[in-house]
Design a protein around this motif. Sequence first.
Motif, short mmCIF file in Angstrom:
data_model
loop_
_atom_site.label_atom_id
_atom_site.label_comp_id
_atom_site.label_asym_id
_atom_site.label_seq_id
_atom_site.Cartn_x
_atom_site.Cartn_y
_atom_site.Cartn_z
N ILE A 160 75.54 40.19 52.21
CA ILE A 160 76.40 39.44 50.94
C ILE A 160 76.68 41.00 50.19
O ILE A 160 77.16 40.89 49.95
CB ILE A 160 75.76 38.09 50.65
N LEU A 161 75.40 40.72 50.04
CA LEU A 161 75.13 42.41 49.38
C LEU A 161 75.90 43.65 48.92
O LEU A 161 76.13 44.82 48.65
CB LEU A 161 73.41 43.02 48.49
N ARG A 162 75.71 43.74 50.49
CA ARG A 162 76.76 45.25 50.92
C ARG A 162 77.74 44.81 51.05
O ARG A 162 78.86 45.24 51.12
CB ARG A 162 76.73 45.25 52.72
N ARG A 163 78.21 43.74 50.53
CA ARG A 163 80.07 43.61 51.13
C ARG A 163 80.21 43.82 49.59
O ARG A 163 80.30 43.74 48.94
CB ARG A 163 80.07 41.70 50.54
N GLU A 164 81.48 44.64 50.05
CA GLU A 164 82.44 45.80 49.30
C GLU A 164 83.67 44.49 48.72
O GLU A 164 84.04 44.87 47.58
CB GLU A 164 83.19 46.40 50.42
N THR A 165 84.24 43.50 49.29
CA THR A 165 84.94 42.41 48.49
C THR A 165 84.86 41.68 47.70
O THR A 165 85.54 40.88 47.68
CB THR A 165 85.89 42.03 49.74
N LEU A 166 83.24 41.57 47.16
CA LEU A 166 83.15 40.42 46.20
C LEU A 166 83.92 40.50 45.07
O LEU A 166 83.85 41.40 44.17
CB LEU A 166 81.66 40.71 46.36
N ASN A 167 84.22 39.48 44.87
CA ASN A 167 85.12 39.03 43.77
C ASN A 167 84.51 38.89 42.37
O ASN A 167 84.23 37.31 42.22
CB ASN A 167 86.89 38.84 43.64
N ALA A 168 83.83 39.22 42.20
CA ALA A 168 82.64 39.63 40.88
C ALA A 168 82.04 40.42 40.57
O ALA A 168 82.01 41.36 41.03
CB ALA A 168 80.99 38.31 41.12
N LYS A 169 81.52 40.01 39.44
CA LYS A 169 80.57 40.60 38.11
C LYS A 169 79.67 41.60 39.21
O LYS A 169 79.09 40.65 39.64
CB LYS A 169 80.34 40.58 36.84
N GLU A 170 78.78 42.86 38.79
CA GLU A 170 77.71 43.39 39.14
C GLU A 170 76.64 42.48 39.25
O GLU A 170 75.92 42.04 39.73
CB GLU A 170 77.58 44.53 39.14
#
Length: 408
Positions: A160-170
């Motif tokens: 999940i933390l590697r995911r490039e396409t997460l739609n969220a602030k860091e």
Amino acid sequence: MFNNEQMADVHFVVGPPGGTQRVPGHKYVLAVGSSVFHAMFYGELAEDKDEIRIPDVEPPSFLAMLKYIYCDEIDLCADTVLATLYAAKKYIVPHLARACVAFLETSLSARNACVLLSQSCLFEEPELTQRCWEVIDAQAELALRSDGFCDIDAPTLESILRRETLNAKETARVDGLRWAARVRRSGGGRNTDNKREALGKALYLIRVPAMPLDEFANGPAQSGLLTLAETNDVFLWHTAARKPALRFVREPRAGLAPQRCHRFQSCAYRSNQWRYRGRCDSIQFAVDRRVFVAGFGLYGSSCGSAEYSARIELKRQGATLGVSVAKYFSDGSSNTFPVWFEHPVQIEPDTFHTASVVLDGNELSYFGQEGMTEVQCGKVTFQFQCSSDSTNGTGVQGGQIPELIFYA
């Protein structure tokens, strides 16, 4: 004959020690329904046992599998479906396994997507895995703050933390702290003295340098997660001309690109249209696959630049799914201007939902014309119909709410 002692020629002691249940069975029926039972009872290495212990399957799930084998009936519930899927996989009952996966896909939401992602990888169900990623990508902040996020294993956390396409602030990734705290409380199979040790290499998958400096200063810098040297290096990376080397990934994530469904073929304005006066403009829509509506694209003033206040809402069968109140500035052009929900709203397929907006501002604005009842946007088909909630003239053929902004 299901769960019936009459003519039973085998018994199963199902469940872990202290929670077992004795279940009667009939070898011939079971062997017809499962190749594993056939090998167990009639194969070359078959053992002639009257009682078989199955400690790794919960009794309700084992009974659900037997009910399918005996009666061709599928009886699933949210509390036992994962355990039933495990039993169906173990005893190679493929149709029941597919039904379990379909049930999980139907009940998938941001609350359980992280847990189901972990389980789908374990059970090698690639389609369910893909559905989980779609939910996590679109509703990342909700998924990362869900209780289920604390129950995933370390490999799933890292993926999940590697995911490039997460739609969220860091900053939302710092919710990994809650995961670490859970591991620390439960022991997690290791001797951990702090969250840092629990996170391990996953710590450096949080892209700390991609955060705005103020968010870093008010969040991770004070969390105790980073060493003093790492905190100092991140501050220097943001402010110094000569930047230090960092173990963290520095580039921001690509994120998820929103799509837009535009339902009008043209727009216009007239000297006496479009007026609001606090009335509701509304339209109903349905999709043929799950999407996540992030907001609406709205028209602005037809009389020069102006500011509008908008209350947007999404409902299904009268129940509110999402609501947002925001202001936006229009520049006098016929362009649409986005108004966003706080979090993308999950829209299930083949069910009509109601999109509504109440606008307050310059009374005259652009409005859409030549509306379409069906619009194809990539792999998603939208269907539109008039809504009884619309009291300001908006319908399929013309009016307001020209765009739905969504992730798919």
